[in-house]
Scaffold this active site. Structure first.
Site, PDB file in Angstrom:
ATOM      1  N   PHE A  37       0.837  -1.206   0.000  1.00 39.23           N
ATOM      2  CA  PHE A  37       0.000   0.000   0.000  1.00 39.23           C
ATOM      3  C   PHE A  37       0.872   1.258   0.000  1.00 39.23           C
ATOM      4  O   PHE A  37       0.656   2.194  -0.780  1.00 39.23           O
ATOM      5  CB  PHE A  37      -0.926  -0.009   1.219  1.00 39.23           C
ATOM      6  N   TYR A 225       0.032   7.241  24.492  1.00 37.98           N
ATOM      7  CA  TYR A 225       1.361   7.720  24.105  1.00 37.98           C
ATOM      8  C   TYR A 225       1.424   9.191  23.700  1.00 37.98           C
ATOM      9  O   TYR A 225       2.456   9.666  23.251  1.00 37.98           O
ATOM     10  CB  TYR A 225       1.914   6.875  22.962  1.00 37.98           C
ATOM     11  N   CYS A 406     -16.093 -35.756   1.995  1.00 37.77           N
ATOM     12  CA  CYS A 406     -15.477 -35.571   3.309  1.00 37.77           C
ATOM     13  C   CYS A 406     -14.280 -36.500   3.466  1.00 37.77           C
ATOM     14  O   CYS A 406     -14.401 -37.706   3.241  1.00 37.77           O
ATOM     15  CB  CYS A 406     -16.506 -35.829   4.412  1.00 37.77           C
TER      16      CYS A 406
END
Length: 670
Positions: A37, A225, A406
């Site tokens: 990004f 902070y 399965c």
């Protein structure tokens, strides 16, 4: 490139980055790595600098976060919550240091802080009392989440008397410790719900929940902070941090005051590996000029302060070999693929397995047997395969095909519309589902049966002692056979049978949760139990009746109808009834305070400022009124709070049911 090509490229970047910002800040479900990004954002910023005529006013380079969710009240920030400039290399760090020196000279200090991977929050204290908690939002305004934030133990509601300013704002990061995240995510997996990717997403999703009581059940933490005040009480950021500690705030112990960029580099290098020993996630280091006067002199850009920068660590990635893909069947029948890897060191641990999530992920990666794969462990707790090294794929390697039956019981798998997972529907004969269901039934949050554990349940199943939940209540008939089992003495058998007998006293909502109906978690089970009162009404309830119960949506309702539509499940419930388990709500005797509401019926929906829904329910019933489970033409009043479900509101209006507020209810009682 021509001008039109440049503009097309820039427009595409703006669209893509705005979507990623929305996914990250609003949905709290990022779909791209931070590093990727930031690189795309950097590319867009350079293009805007070179071609200002094509710059989009809605460019993410001009915004701090994302849009504001409409669920909570929007509140403007008195001091904007700006983002920090990011760097991933030492040269950018040295360039930042040189810019500081050119602007203010050689005499200054840095404060180094861990960059917590959580949700930014702004807390306002007035008269030493917490009055507001607001998310970062778009930097200029955020969402008021005060009720939810007040559930976090490390955030004080009232400060002790001392040198505390009369009004101030403090900023910090809400996060979740990894151990808590793993435990809660496991519970979501067992319910067949989509798991959160990492603790940050879980924390962000929790803070945005509607019901603060549910938030309180999730263990959030917070580090503070940064202090903002109208006048300067301290000369440096370091001094303000020490004051925050004195006032009772949770300030990270690993913050450090440094005198040079070399000290900063040492701090960054130290935590690059040490961060994996922390109980929470960090994704970098924040570096701030210490002096407030020098901060003021350095000033701000439109987006970030010039006196601070964030050094971000790259997510750790290694290359290894895919040995094989195996498939796990959970108690709800969901079939999850797992990549079994050649062991490799990653982020301080030996990685042998990585999640593949579902069939779509196998298809996306185009996995083949023996592939060389890149594995990442950034903000993710469970390692994840990012992509395949196609250059190393062996000729003739077979493609990994997700199974159609399965892997445990060979039943054809099903996939419901709108869902990504495949399921085994054979819940009454598929071994891992049966074992998982019984293990869930005996668990602490369900029937809480002492003397039984997961390994014991597995042993009992394999020895043919139990095959259903109801078989637990016949174990007293098999005491002699139990004595032949290893590690089962007379005392342990006695304790176990006593625990099973005691479980018959557990209330209906615990039994209902213990049945393991898909999507019916602890809270939903309680809503259902008090909404329908007994299991017979629940078994025969229609979709409309179920969704009329507060907070029960269509997906949950459909799952309940499907569950009670199976004869095997009804047979099990009848057996459990015969063993005297509780399948109806034990109504407490109500002492009538008055008969002012006698003959009147009510439904309560939404969130209320001064009372919980349970308190309003008690108020109505103690004055002769009756609470209904759903909205119908027989209803006299709908007590409506904030964030009420739109379907309930629409139905009430259609049936001309009067809507009243909590104040109106109090008027009826005067």
């Amino acid at each position: 490139m021509s001008g039109s090509e440049v503009k097309t490229n820039m427009d595409a970047l703006v669209k893509e980055l705005n979507q990623h910002s929305y996914n990250y800040y609003v949905l709290a479900m990022p779909t791209i790595a931070d590093y990727t990004f930031d690189k795309k954002l950097e590319e867009l910023a350079q293009l805007e600098l070179a071609y200002p005529e094509f710059a989009d006013p809605n460019s993410p380079t001009r915004k701090v976060g994302g849009d504001i969710t409409k669920i909570f009240t929007t509140v403007p920030h008195k001091w904007p919550m700006l983002s920090l400039g990011n760097t991933y290399n030492e040269q950018d760090l040295r360039d930042f240091d040189e810019r500081i020196k050119k602007a203010i000279g050689e005499s200054f200090e840095y404060v180094c802080e861990l960059k917590f991977d959580g949700l930014s929050i702004s807390l306002t204290y007035d008269g030493s009392k917490l009055v507001r908690a607001v998310t970062r939002g778009d930097g200029a305004k955020g969402d008021d989440v005060t009720a939810n934030v007040k559930t976090i133990n490390t955030i004080p509601h009232q400060l002790k008397e001392g040198d505390v300013p009369p009004l101030f704002e403090i900023r910090g990061e809400i996060f979740m410790h990894r151990a808590a995240f793993e435990r809660l995510n496991k519970e979501r997996e067992e319910l067949g719900e989509v798991q959160y990717a990492n603790p940050r997403n879980f924390a962000a999703g929790t803070v945005k929940m509607q019901d603060s009581k549910e938030v309180a059940k999730r263990p959030l933490d917070c580090f503070l902070y940064s202090l903002n005040t109208d006048k300067n009480y301290f000369k440096t950021h370091w001094e303000s941090l020490q004051a925050l500690k004195r006032w009772g705030f949770n300030v990270c112990e690993h913050t450090k005051l440094t005198n040079s960029i070399e000290d900063v580099r040492s701090f960054i290098k130290h935590w690059e590996n040490e961060r994996f020993k922390l109980s929470y996630d960090i994704d970098g280091i924040v570096i701030k000029v210490n002096s407030y006067a020098q901060q003021q002199e350095l000033g701000f850009t439109a987006k970030s302060p010039r006196w601070a920068i964030s050094y971000k660590y790259k997510a750790q990635e290694v290359e290894t070999i895919l040995d094989k893909v195996t498939y796990q069947v959970g108690r709800t029948g969901a079939v999850t693929p797992v990549a079994n890897l050649k062991p490799v060191q990653l982020a301080g641990t030996t990685v042998k397995r990585a999640t593949l999530h579902n069939a779509n992920e196998i298809e996306r990666l185009d996995l083949h047997e023996g592939d060389s794969v890149f594995v990442e462990k950034g903000g993710e707790i469970i390692p994840k395969i990012m992509n395949v090294n196609l250059d190393k794929r062996k000729a003739g390697a077979l493609k990994i095909i997700y199974p159609t039956v399965c892997p445990e019981c060979a039943t054809p798998l099903i996939r419901k519309e709108g869902e990504v997972a495949f399921y085994c529907p054979n819940d009454e004969a598929c071994p891992p589902q049966i074992i998982g269901k019984i293990q869930h039934f005996i668990s602490r949050k369900a029937m809480n049966i002492d003397g039984l554990g997961d390994e014991t349940i597995e042993t009992f199943y394999q020895r043919g002692l139990i095959a259903h939940i109801s078989d637990l209540y016949t174990l007293h008939e098999k005491a002699e056979e139990l004595k032949t089992l290893e590690r089962f003495g007379e005392k342990s058998i006695e304790n176990m049978l006593h625990g099973i007998e005691l479980s018959k006293q557990m209330p209906f909502e615990k039994v209902l949760f213990g049945l393991g109906i898909r999507y019916v978690g602890e809270t939903v089970a309680k809503k259902l139990a008090y909404g329908v009162k007994n299991v017979d009404k629940l078994a025969s309830a229609s979709l409309e009746e179920l969704t009329a119960i507060d907070e029960i949506g269509q997906r949950i309702a459909e799952s309940i109808i499907e569950y009670f539509g199976k004869a095997e499940h009804l047979h099990q419930i009848n057996l459990l009834k015969s063993y005297n388990l509780k399948f109806e709500v034990a109504e407490n005797e109500i002492t009538l305070q008055s008969d002012k509401l006698t003959g009147k019926t009510f439904v309560i929906s939404g969130v209320f400022e001064n009372y919980s829904r349970e308190e309003l329910k008690d108020m109505i019933e103690s004055n002769g009124g009756k609470i209904l489970s759903g909205i119908s033409a027989k209803l006299n009043y709908l007590v409506a709070g904030d964030n009420m479900g739109p379907s309930k509101l629409e139905k009430a209006k259609k049936l001309n049911v009067p809507l009243i507020s909590q104040e109106d209810l109090l008027e009826l009682l005067k």
